[in-house]
Scaffold this active site. Sequence first.
Site, PDB file in Angstrom:
ATOM      1  N   GLY A 123      53.346  30.349  40.706  1.00 50.85           N
ATOM      2  CA  GLY A 123      53.593  28.910  40.736  1.00 50.85           C
ATOM      3  C   GLY A 123      53.554  28.253  39.374  1.00 50.85           C
ATOM      4  O   GLY A 123      53.832  27.057  39.258  1.00 50.85           O
ATOM      5  N   ASP A 124      53.242  29.001  38.332  1.00 51.55           N
ATOM      6  CA  ASP A 124      53.123  28.425  37.002  1.00 51.55           C
ATOM      7  C   ASP A 124      54.503  28.083  36.441  1.00 51.55           C
ATOM      8  O   ASP A 124      55.417  28.921  36.444  1.00 51.55           O
ATOM      9  CB  ASP A 124      52.413  29.409  36.073  1.00 51.55           C
ATOM     10  N   LEU A 125      54.649  26.867  35.936  1.00 44.44           N
ATOM     11  CA  LEU A 125      55.948  26.418  35.448  1.00 44.44           C
ATOM     12  C   LEU A 125      56.416  27.243  34.256  1.00 44.44           C
ATOM     13  O   LEU A 125      57.609  27.550  34.130  1.00 44.44           O
ATOM     14  CB  LEU A 125      55.888  24.938  35.075  1.00 44.44           C
TER      15      LEU A 125
END
Length: 240
Positions: free
Chosen positions: A187-189
């Site tokens: 989920g890390d951009l």
Amino acid sequence: MGPPRSCRSISLRAAQSAYDGSIATRTRPAGRDGALTALKASDRKLARLIDATVPVDTKAWRQARPLGEPFSVLVYSIIGQQISGYAARAIAGRLTDRFGGRMPAPAELLALDPVDLKSVGLSRMKVEYLRSLAEHIVSGELQIDKLHTLSDDEVRAQITASRGLGRWTADMFLLINLERPDILPIGDLGIRSAVQRLYRLDHLPTPREVDAIGEKWRPHRSLASFYLWASTRQAPRPTA
């Protein structure tokens, strides 16, 4: 495996140190060659990225993140959600000042009036999140001192059962504090953006798409994550 760093007493200075924008050095840490070779063999595109990126010093990278005993790390994770690093350090500093320069224990935090917690700069929602975390620990639902003995999925399940702590926080805890070798913060951009560029996608991949793409990197997805971040020169940003 020896005791994880997450079981050591937290250093306020370490917890409050700002990320300096660099997670790479000229020296490759010893013992990484085999993992790097396997990782490069699993994906030609990732191999080219690794070859084009200054070797990552994972130890130095971890030292730029809050390390210490698990409760303090998770408290700092909640404090830092959706605010600048400067603001998070200021709030954490005011909270620890009330306890002689340390983070409060779960029972001590629950004993504080919510108004007192808000007075250090915490929002109403973050006060609720901190209290939920402390309650889960006091009740035994979150086995905070045994997380290092649990599987990756068990750690995620226990951390995310507390309000305000999501998959990103659990993954970062596994990667940084427990030093697990096969963690991909889907989920890390920064990770998603790096994957988009790496595969020349016409859209920002969803967490599920990143997860599917990263399957080939097992069991070295943590190392892949470090190189993906290094390729963007972007530190992971706290969400939940």
